[in-house]
Design a protein around this motif. Structure first.
Motif: not given
Ligand code: K7E
Ligand code: CUA
Length: 637
Positions: A149-153, A158-160, A187-188, A201-204
């Protein structure tokens, strides 16, 4: 007898949507074109299929994660690197959620992204060429489901991770899962000009299952929301053990805050191993690079970045309305829908009104953030889309229906059955600030009696509803390929004018291209034979080749010299352990062939390209390994 027109299931015409005005609504006359493109995820086909709406006509299958003999994708030397991973060559995946790039929250039609669920990957597909241009593997993940899913710009795709795993992966007892496994949210970043992907980055996160996600938009832009289940952290018999908690969470992630932290040097670089595969349109060739590290972020190190919103009960879909105010959690074991308010969430955060914490992450109070509850009367809510006119549409898997309800008042306005067991639904632009609320497509898991039987397995069924009135009207059924989970739709007028027609031969930078027929040649390098060939209606140059030997490794490098729209040629060699190549005008593709038997072996064009297509053929003479026949090639001699 009411059902007198041969309808064996005894259905009357009234529930078969046969009213003539409905027929007109989906009828696209010969020579006319559809109003929308619909990109359906392929599920276990690993690909994307492209349909027209309202006609339900299928235009194309775009190969993404799966080898595709129809075009040679994943078989040609140029595209094999696209399917490289840290596990080696993986020619298949399970693709669920396509999402089209956006600018300021509106569809811009540059790219479409999709997740590989099984061997975690994200792909970017060009919406000019309808070709997969890039695939990045996601380390520290397993079951890449709350993606893409992508942010608005289109700042990030994003991948979870659905399955939490040991990070880093290691040999350890499975029953020590609890509090030891981690859930990575990745977050790519997307390069605004070329679309190139980079795992920023990856949020753990704690070891829950991160099921689905959606970006905040407009006022909530800068946040991302992920549903979780198995907050119990069970590692066995999840159907019971992951359904203990009355509420699981939606994780609210302030990615802008984390981005700032990371840009200021925050985070921990960790060794990793993941493939990054990029297709270059000027060389028509992909390269695969292994990346060796990833930046990880501990959520506790960035205060104010992550909160948990309690949400009943094992929520699946996580959807955000076009204004960015409402976050809808669809508790699949609940009859009601829970709607959280973004404003209330911010107020509760500012007031520090917490209801404890989980692994140090503050939990907000359910009552403080609740915007409303939709008393749907349905069972098994999964996913919600929006029409841009203040209405939401939610699918119910168990009660097989789409329910239309009003944002703000939470009242149910309409409900219509689906046939049968609906998963996702899609309104073109329904995941953006500006939906095109004319149709909703329901994607059903079970087909049963909707079509003529085709053995034990039927293609899944999509159903099209007209949503321009107060009440939804079912107007059409059409089969889909693989298992579409989510889909993404876009007005044809955004995409059609920029669709690429040919590759220009004078821009072809493939190192093995033959730009004019006099460059055609055959070269031997040890036991490798390289055939540099061109093709045009209706012959190959060269078409007779001698001096190839058993045990050779023969590479065909073939350039299509056509410069007309929609004139590909194909190439197939008898006994080749690979697929054909379907080569677009101006394009070069290669494949390898291992001749095993002496003889004279034909090749031919596989695509009926002209009245003399059947004449588009040639021969290769294969001699025994110890033969001393000289390499030679010719055309018309
Ligand atoms: Cu509900 Cu994979 Cu989005 Cu299927 S998922 S339906
Ligand atoms: Cu070229 Cu058929």
């Amino acid at each position: 007898m009411l059902s007198s027109c041969g309808n064996q299931n005894g259905k009357s015409s009234s529930n078969s949507a046969l009213a003539s005005n409905n027929a007109e609504k989906v009828y696209v006359a010969p020579g006319e074109q559809d109003e929308f493109y619909a990109f359906m995820s392929g599920g276990y086909s690993g690909n994307i299929t492209v349909y027209g709406l309202p006609s339900g006509r299928m235009f194309k299958e775009i190969p993404v994660f799966s080898q595709f003999p129809t075009s040679g994708y994943g078989y040609s030397e140029e595209t094999k690197p696209m399917l490289e991973t840290s596990f080696g060559f993986v020619p298949w995946d399970d693709s669920h959620h396509p999402d089209i790039s956006q600018t300021q929250g509106e569809l811009d039609g540059r790219w479409i992204f999709i997740n590989g669920n099984n061997t975690p990957r994200i792909a970017r597909i060009s919406l000019e060429t309808f070709e997969t241009e890039e695939i990045i593997e996601i380390p520290n993940s397993a079951g890449n489901h709350s993606s893409s899913f992508i942010t608005e710009n289109t700042e990030y795709v994003v991948a979870g991770t659905r399955f939490s795993v040991p990070v880093p992966q290691r040999d350890m007892p499975i029953n020590e899962y609890k509090s030891n496994f981690k859930g990575a949210l990745s977050f790519i970043s997307v390069d605004p000009e070329h679309g190139h992907l980079d795992l920023k980055f990856q949020l753990m996160m704690p070891g829950f299952n991160y099921d689905l996600s959606h970006p905040g938009r407009d006022k909530s832009h800068g946040w991302f929301f992920f549903t979780t289940y198995n907050t119990e952290e069970a590692n066995s018999l999840l159907e019971v053990n992951a359904s203990q908690n009355d509420k699981d969470f939606i994780a609210a992630v302030n990615w802008k805050k984390i981005e700032e932290y990371v840009n200021n040097g925050g985070g921990t670089m960790m060794p990793a191993n993941y493939a990054h595969n990029v297709y270059d349109e000027s060389t028509h060739t992909a390269t695969s690079t292994m990346k060796k590290e990833v930046l990880t972020v501990d959520p506790l190190k960035v205060p104010g970045a992550v909160y948990f919103l309690p949400t009943p009960k094992s929520p699946h879909g996580c959807d955000v309305d076009p204004t960015g105010q409402y976050i809808i959690g669809n508790g699949k074991l609940s009859a009601d829908l829970t709607v959280h308010s973004f404003d209330k969430m911010i107020a509760a955060i500012e007031g520090k009104k917490f209801d404890g914490e989980a692994y140090g992450i503050p939990i907000l109070k359910f009552e403080d953030i609740l915007a409303g509850v939709v008393k749907s009367g349905g069972l098994g809510p999964l996913h919600t889309e929006f029409d841009g006119k203040g209405n939401a549409y939610t699918t119910f898997f168990i009660s097989s229906e789409v329910v239309k309800w009003k944002l703000g008042t939470w009242e149910v306005i309409d409900r219509k059955p689906t046939f049968y067991s609906v998963g996702h639904l899609m309104i073109p632009g329904g995941n953006s600030r500006k939906p095109f609320g004319k149709y909703v497509v329901a994607m059903n898991k079970i087909t049963k009696d909707r079509y003529l039987p085709t053995g034990p397995e039927l293609e899944h069924s999509a159903q099209l509803y007209d949503i321009t009135g107060d009440k939804m009207e079912l107007i059409y059924d059409f089969p889909t390929h693989g298992e579409p989970h989510y889909a993404a739709g876009i007005p044809a007028e955004i995409l059609a004018p920029k669709s690429k027609k040919i590759y220009r031969l004078d821009e072809n930078e493939h190192p093995d291209a033959v730009i004019s027929p006099d460059q055609a040649r055959v070269e031997r390098k040890g036991n490798e034979v390289h055939i540099y060939m061109s093709m045009i209606r209706s012959h190959f140059t060269p078409d007779n080749i001698e001096g190839v030997k058993v045990g050779d490794e023969v590479y065909f490098h073939i350039t299509n010299h056509e410069q007309d729209f929609d004139v590909p040629h194909g190439f197939a060699m008898i006994g080749q352990n690979s697929s054909e190549l379907l080569i677009m005008p101006g394009q070069t593709k290669s494949s390898v062939w291992y001749p095993k038997k002496p003889g004279v072996w034909p090749f031919y064009c596989t695509d009926f390209c002209s009245a003399l297509h059947q004449e588009m053929q040639g021969y290769i003479r294969v001699s025994p390994a110890d033969s001393n026949i000289e390499l030679s090639w010719s055309l018309g001699e």
